[in-house]
Design an enzyme around this catalytic site. Structure first.
Site, PDB file in Angstrom:
ATOM      1  N   SER A  47       5.768  -5.283  -1.206  1.00  0.00           N
ATOM      2  CA  SER A  47       5.713  -3.890  -1.645  1.00  0.00           C
ATOM      3  C   SER A  47       6.112  -2.949  -0.505  1.00  0.00           C
ATOM      4  O   SER A  47       7.263  -2.923  -0.100  1.00  0.00           O
ATOM      5  CB  SER A  47       4.316  -3.586  -2.187  1.00  0.00           C
ATOM      6  OG  SER A  47       4.261  -2.338  -2.811  1.00  0.00           O
ATOM      7  N   ALA A  48       5.167  -2.192   0.051  1.00  0.00           N
ATOM      8  CA  ALA A  48       5.499  -1.294   1.165  1.00  0.00           C
ATOM      9  C   ALA A  48       6.075  -2.063   2.342  1.00  0.00           C
ATOM     10  O   ALA A  48       6.972  -1.572   3.038  1.00  0.00           O
ATOM     11  CB  ALA A  48       4.258  -0.512   1.599  1.00  0.00           C
ATOM     12  N   GLU A  56       8.499  -6.558 -10.601  1.00  0.00           N
ATOM     13  CA  GLU A  56       7.335  -7.344 -10.213  1.00  0.00           C
ATOM     14  C   GLU A  56       7.576  -8.807 -10.594  1.00  0.00           C
ATOM     15  O   GLU A  56       8.005  -9.102 -11.700  1.00  0.00           O
ATOM     16  CB  GLU A  56       6.078  -6.791 -10.859  1.00  0.00           C
ATOM     17  CG  GLU A  56       5.732  -5.403 -10.343  1.00  0.00           C
ATOM     18  CD  GLU A  56       4.313  -4.999 -10.651  1.00  0.00           C
ATOM     19  OE1 GLU A  56       3.675  -5.651 -11.500  1.00  0.00           O
ATOM     20  OE2 GLU A  56       3.839  -4.017 -10.043  1.00  0.00           O
ATOM     21  N   GLY A  79       0.856  -1.183   0.000  1.00  0.00           N
ATOM     22  CA  GLY A  79       0.000   0.000   0.000  1.00  0.00           C
ATOM     23  C   GLY A  79       0.889   1.229   0.000  1.00  0.00           C
ATOM     24  O   GLY A  79       1.883   1.283  -0.711  1.00  0.00           O
ATOM     25  N   HIS A 108       8.463  -2.967  -7.309  1.00  0.00           N
ATOM     26  CA  HIS A 108       7.768  -2.564  -8.546  1.00  0.00           C
ATOM     27  C   HIS A 108       8.720  -1.856  -9.509  1.00  0.00           C
ATOM     28  O   HIS A 108       8.293  -0.995 -10.296  1.00  0.00           O
ATOM     29  CB  HIS A 108       6.586  -1.641  -8.260  1.00  0.00           C
ATOM     30  CG  HIS A 108       5.579  -2.181  -7.286  1.00  0.00           C
ATOM     31  ND1 HIS A 108       4.613  -3.088  -7.645  1.00  0.00           N
ATOM     32  CD2 HIS A 108       5.386  -1.916  -5.967  1.00  0.00           C
ATOM     33  CE1 HIS A 108       3.862  -3.359  -6.579  1.00  0.00           C
ATOM     34  NE2 HIS A 108       4.324  -2.666  -5.550  1.00  0.00           N
TER      35      HIS A 108
END
Length: 234
Positions: A120-121, A192, A88, A157
């Site tokens: 991700s985060a 990714e 997020g 990403h």
């Protein structure tokens, strides 16, 4: 022995939530872990996020508790068997970890052998700082300093420069180059479909898409899936 599984993205094109790394998550956690503590703070709707993560981990055979439901967040972190931090907005995630005063105990637990999974985060905050996130600073954490579970920064990403693009803004490569004008630590650009696994002093690149390693004053280095990146831990 520090154990990490740092995933670039939760959802890969053409598959469902965590499908592309589900088998690796199960291998990483093994059968010695029964419950996983989920950190949902990168998204605003924490109830919905926890429900999504709970269903996915249940399919893998693990029960899941969400930190936003804990009466005592610090105690929940200190007693966790394993942690999964979802993706997020990285600024919102780190801001809430500081607000709950759980950043330090989380780091201590991971450095004391508790398995940590980030996506991700959740992978961004495993680095020294969040200075190489792609996210907008929608809130202001007290510091950009993160967990420091690895001695470098991450850029999940990661997108390669497109030679055919007419876009005149900075590429991801250029922005990381600008980061290195002010900061010395290496940056791992995780495409990714790629992820890092740390087992003590060994760091491996897994997945299918490879990564790029950026070092201050050097040209980016391409690394293929399966590469041993343990030198980055030195």
């Amino acid at each position: 022995m520090t154990r990490l599984l740092l995933v670039s993205n939760s959802t890969l094109h053409g598959s469902g939530y965590l499908d592309h790394c589900a088998e690796l998550i199960a291998q990483f956690l093994g059968r010695s872990v029964g419950r996983v503590l989920f950190i949902p703070f990168a998204l605003r709707d924490r109830d919905a996020y926890a429900a999504q993560a709970r269903a996915r981990f249940a399919a893998l055979g693990y029960q899941l508790d969400s930190l936003h439901e804990a009466a005592d967040p610090r105690a929940a972190v200190q007693s966790a068997e394993a942690v999964f931090t979802g993706g997020g907005n990285t600024f919102r995630l780190l801001h809430q970890l500081y607000a709950l005063d759980v950043l330090a105990p989380l780091r201590e637990r991971v450095l004391s052998d508790m398995p940590y999974i980030g996506s991700s985060a959740g992978s961004n905050i495993a680095g020294l700082t969040i200075g190489t996130t792609n996210d907008m600073p929608i809130v202001e954490p007290p510091s950009f300093r993160a967990l420091g579970l690895v001695p470098f920064n991450l850029n999940p990403h990661y997108l390669d420069p497109d030679p055919g693009s007419t876009h005149m803004g900075e590429t991801r490569e250029k922005r990381i180059e600008q980061f290195h004008e002010e900061n010395p630590q290496p940056v791992v650009g995780l495409r990714e479909g790629s992820l890092l696994r740390r087992e003590g002093a060994r760091l491996s690149l897994l997945g299918v898409t490879g990564a790029r390693i950026f070092r201050q004053g050097q040209k980016p280095a391409e690394v293929p899936p399966g590469a041993d990146l343990s030198e980055l831990l030195a």
